[in-house]
Design a protein around this motif. Structure first.
Motif, PDB file in Angstrom:
ATOM      1  N   GLY A   1      15.770   6.075   5.168  1.00  0.00           N
ATOM      2  CA  GLY A   1      15.436   5.499   3.873  1.00  0.00           C
ATOM      3  C   GLY A   1      14.066   5.833   3.323  1.00  0.00           C
ATOM      4  N   PHE A   2      13.422   6.851   3.867  1.00  0.00           N
ATOM      5  CA  PHE A   2      12.112   7.251   3.369  1.00  0.00           C
ATOM      6  C   PHE A   2      12.254   8.418   2.394  1.00  0.00           C
ATOM      7  CE2 PHE A   2      10.959   5.622   7.635  1.00  0.00           C
ATOM      8  CZ  PHE A   2       9.982   4.700   7.277  1.00  0.00           C
ATOM      9  N   PRO A   3      11.527   8.387   1.280  1.00  0.00           N
ATOM     10  CA  PRO A   3      11.466   9.589   0.447  1.00  0.00           C
ATOM     11  C   PRO A   3      10.693  10.660   1.207  1.00  0.00           C
ATOM     12  CG  PRO A   3       9.941   7.934  -0.377  1.00  0.00           C
ATOM     13  CD  PRO A   3      10.713   7.291   0.752  1.00  0.00           C
TER      14      PRO A   3
ATOM     15  N   ARG B   1      -3.390  16.086   0.590  1.00  0.00           N
ATOM     16  CA  ARG B   1      -4.256  15.530  -0.462  1.00  0.00           C
ATOM     17  C   ARG B   1      -3.556  15.565  -1.826  1.00  0.00           C
ATOM     18  NH1 ARG B   1      -8.773  17.634   2.510  1.00  0.00           N
ATOM     19  NH2 ARG B   1      -8.466  19.683   1.638  1.00  0.00           N
ATOM     20  N   LEU B   2      -2.889  16.667  -2.122  1.00  0.00           N
ATOM     21  CA  LEU B   2      -2.174  16.770  -3.397  1.00  0.00           C
ATOM     22  C   LEU B   2      -1.052  15.746  -3.494  1.00  0.00           C
ATOM     23  CD1 LEU B   2      -1.982  20.653  -3.813  1.00  0.00           C
ATOM     24  CD2 LEU B   2      -3.312  19.049  -5.214  1.00  0.00           C
ATOM     25  N   LEU B   3      -0.302  15.581  -2.415  1.00  0.00           N
ATOM     26  CA  LEU B   3       0.774  14.586  -2.418  1.00  0.00           C
ATOM     27  C   LEU B   3       0.214  13.171  -2.553  1.00  0.00           C
ATOM     28  CD1 LEU B   3       3.358  15.798   0.242  1.00  0.00           C
ATOM     29  CD2 LEU B   3       3.572  15.789  -2.237  1.00  0.00           C
TER      30      LEU B   3
ATOM     31  N   THR C   1       0.840  -1.194   0.000  1.00  0.00           N
ATOM     32  CA  THR C   1       0.000   0.000   0.000  1.00  0.00           C
ATOM     33  C   THR C   1       0.875   1.244   0.000  1.00  0.00           C
ATOM     34  OG1 THR C   1      -1.634  -1.203   1.330  1.00  0.00           O
ATOM     35  CG2 THR C   1      -1.860   1.199   1.235  1.00  0.00           C
ATOM     36  N   ARG C   2       0.499   2.220  -0.799  1.00  0.00           N
ATOM     37  CA  ARG C   2       1.202   3.507  -0.800  1.00  0.00           C
ATOM     38  C   ARG C   2       0.502   4.435   0.183  1.00  0.00           C
ATOM     39  NH1 ARG C   2       3.959   5.249  -5.914  1.00  0.00           N
ATOM     40  NH2 ARG C   2       4.346   3.338  -7.057  1.00  0.00           N
ATOM     41  N   VAL C   3       1.288   5.036   1.076  1.00  0.00           N
ATOM     42  CA  VAL C   3       0.736   5.974   2.053  1.00  0.00           C
ATOM     43  C   VAL C   3       1.598   7.227   2.105  1.00  0.00           C
ATOM     44  CG1 VAL C   3      -0.250   4.124   3.495  1.00  0.00           C
ATOM     45  CG2 VAL C   3       2.008   5.059   4.055  1.00  0.00           C
TER      46      VAL C   3
ATOM     47  N   PHE D   1       1.278  10.669  -5.494  1.00  0.00           N
ATOM     48  CA  PHE D   1       1.976   9.443  -5.086  1.00  0.00           C
ATOM     49  C   PHE D   1       1.084   8.213  -5.270  1.00  0.00           C
ATOM     50  CE2 PHE D   1       3.749   6.773  -1.466  1.00  0.00           C
ATOM     51  CZ  PHE D   1       4.973   6.521  -2.066  1.00  0.00           C
ATOM     52  N   ARG D   2      -0.178   8.440  -5.638  1.00  0.00           N
ATOM     53  CA  ARG D   2      -1.182   7.376  -5.755  1.00  0.00           C
ATOM     54  C   ARG D   2      -1.346   6.635  -4.430  1.00  0.00           C
ATOM     55  NH1 ARG D   2       1.870   6.033 -10.410  1.00  0.00           N
ATOM     56  NH2 ARG D   2       2.213   3.990  -9.488  1.00  0.00           N
TER      57      ARG D   2
END
Length: 159
Positions: free
Chosen positions: A83-85, A115-117, A25-27, A121-122
């Motif tokens: 290690g996080f973007p 919300r925009l990010l 999952t992308r968060v 980032f989906r």
């Protein structure tokens, strides 16, 4: 009484699973640099390979001067070293001398940024760290704006 960190990590893992958030999952993780959000970031780090794909987000509202800049640097440096973007931005809400920026204006700017990010980032979720006092304050703001039903469904698992 403080919760042992191992217990916190386990509770966080279970909360993510209950919300359907997996390692795939992308968060977006909203990290202010304060204790709550830094603990959340550290907890995400401790999840290792089971952590969701996380983009760290920080918005400097520009209303606390050098302290805001220090928070931004802390978040950026910590996220990168773990290690996080990370994406950070400055809102500069207080453009004119003597302009008082309300907590609600800062919150609206932060939520719009997140919300925009999340869209870009989906991401399917935005993670925020709140204490119970923060939840109560947010509840009052939602009551005043008439957006309580959606909010209540989102905080039920966090209490």
């Amino acid at each position: 009484m403080p919760v042992p960190f191992d217990t916190l990590v386990d509770k966080f893992r279970k909360a993510l699973a209950a919300a359907g958030i997996t390692a795939h999952t992308r968060v977006v993780a909203a990290v202010s640099g304060g204790p709550d959000s830094m603990v959340m970031l550290h907890t995400l780090k401790q999840l290792g390979s089971s952590a969701p794909r996380t983009l760290v987000a920080h918005l400097d509202h520009g209303i606390r001067g050098p302290e805001s800049a220090a928070d931004r640097k802390l978040v950026e440096d910590t996220a990168r070293s773990w290690g996080f973007p990370v994406v950070s931005a400055s809102a500069q809400l207080a453009h004119a001398p003597g302009v008082h920026v309300t907590e609600e204006a800062a919150r609206i700017a932060r939520f719009e940024f997140l919300r925009l990010l999340a869209f870009g980032f989906r991401a399917t979720a935005i993670l925020v760290a709140h204490q119970r006092d923060d939840l109560a304050e947010n509840l009052l703001f939602r009551l005043a704006r008439g957006s309580l039903p959606e909010y209540l469904s989102n905080i039920a698992s966090s209490i």
